[in-house]
Design a protein around this motif. Structure first.
Motif, mmCIF file in Angstrom:
data_model
loop_
_atom_site.group_PDB
_atom_site.id
_atom_site.type_symbol
_atom_site.label_atom_id
_atom_site.label_comp_id
_atom_site.label_asym_id
_atom_site.label_seq_id
_atom_site.Cartn_x
_atom_site.Cartn_y
_atom_site.Cartn_z
ATOM 1 N N VAL A 180 47.049 4.760 31.317
ATOM 2 C CA VAL A 180 48.301 5.166 31.932
ATOM 3 C C VAL A 180 49.234 3.962 31.906
ATOM 4 O O VAL A 180 48.890 2.885 32.349
ATOM 5 C CB VAL A 180 48.075 5.645 33.380
ATOM 6 C CG1 VAL A 180 49.403 5.978 34.037
ATOM 7 C CG2 VAL A 180 47.155 6.836 33.397
ATOM 8 N N ASN A 200 50.002 10.348 35.814
ATOM 9 C CA ASN A 200 49.750 9.163 36.639
ATOM 10 C C ASN A 200 48.298 8.711 36.615
ATOM 11 O O ASN A 200 47.997 7.599 37.022
ATOM 12 C CB ASN A 200 50.174 9.433 38.080
ATOM 13 C CG ASN A 200 51.664 9.679 38.178
ATOM 14 O OD1 ASN A 200 52.446 8.984 37.544
ATOM 15 N ND2 ASN A 200 52.055 10.690 38.927
ATOM 16 N N ASN A 259 51.589 8.232 28.232
ATOM 17 C CA ASN A 259 52.952 8.719 28.446
ATOM 18 C C ASN A 259 53.891 8.390 27.287
ATOM 19 O O ASN A 259 55.022 8.865 27.262
ATOM 20 C CB ASN A 259 53.511 8.164 29.759
ATOM 21 C CG ASN A 259 52.821 8.784 30.948
ATOM 22 O OD1 ASN A 259 52.655 9.991 31.020
ATOM 23 N ND2 ASN A 259 52.391 7.951 31.875
ATOM 24 N N ARG A 287 51.872 17.089 29.573
ATOM 25 C CA ARG A 287 52.656 15.929 29.998
ATOM 26 C C ARG A 287 54.112 16.307 30.212
ATOM 27 O O ARG A 287 54.749 15.885 31.184
ATOM 28 C CB ARG A 287 52.539 14.815 28.952
ATOM 29 C CG ARG A 287 53.283 13.552 29.344
ATOM 30 C CD ARG A 287 53.190 12.509 28.275
ATOM 31 N NE ARG A 287 53.897 12.950 27.086
ATOM 32 C CZ ARG A 287 53.705 12.443 25.877
ATOM 33 N NH1 ARG A 287 52.819 11.505 25.679
ATOM 34 N NH2 ARG A 287 54.395 12.887 24.855
#
Length: 153
Positions: A152, A127, A95, A120
């Motif tokens: 993650v 997740n 992320n 994304r």
């Protein structure tokens, strides 16, 4: 008879001079810093590691002792920033990764990295790494590579 520089009987002593010069510098440095004396007298130091600190003082990469000899609590350490993860052989946070960081993973090129970032951005947040299975070009083999190199956050 004079010897010339092209004489095959004359040996080139430059490599030996360089080696002796390097040994001399290393031995003088070892004596000045006390490295030789310390190696013979003191026990091995406690294991240390590197950590990224963001607490009081200057944030940055610091050497952290495994235990504090004075009994004080060590400063809290923050997780390694995403840009530094490949330097420490850690998985890359999915992320936080940008295109350049994703291309450091073997098997991921710039086009595939852009597809992951677009996915994304569309999802808002990833997740689980398994969610990347719906990205175009991700099959079982590519997903295995992604699971090994991404995490993650």
């Amino acid at each position: 008879m004079n010897r010339t520089e092209n004489d095959p009987k004359r040996k080139d002593l430059r490599p030996m001079v360089l080696v002796l010069f390097a040994v001399g510098i290393l031995s003088v440095t070892a004596l000045r810093t006390g490295w030789l004396a310390n190696r013979c007298e003191e026990p091995a130091p406690a294991p240390q590691s590197l950590a990224w600190r963001t607490g009081p003082g200057t944030p940055g990469l610091y050497r952290v002792e495994a235990h504090s000899p004075s009994g004080e609590e060590p400063l809290p350490t923050a997780p390694t920033p995403a840009r530094l993860a490949p330097l420490f052989f850690k998985p890359i946070p999915i992320n936080q990764a940008d295109e350049e960081l994703l291309t450091t993973i073997s098997g991921i090129g710039p086009v595939f990295a852009r597809r992951i970032i677009a996915f994304r951005n569309q999802q808002g947040r990833i997740n689980a790494i398994e969610e990347l299975d719906s990205v175009e070009g991700v099959g079982p083999a590519k997903l295995k590579i992604l699971k090994a190199n991404l995490v993650v956050d």
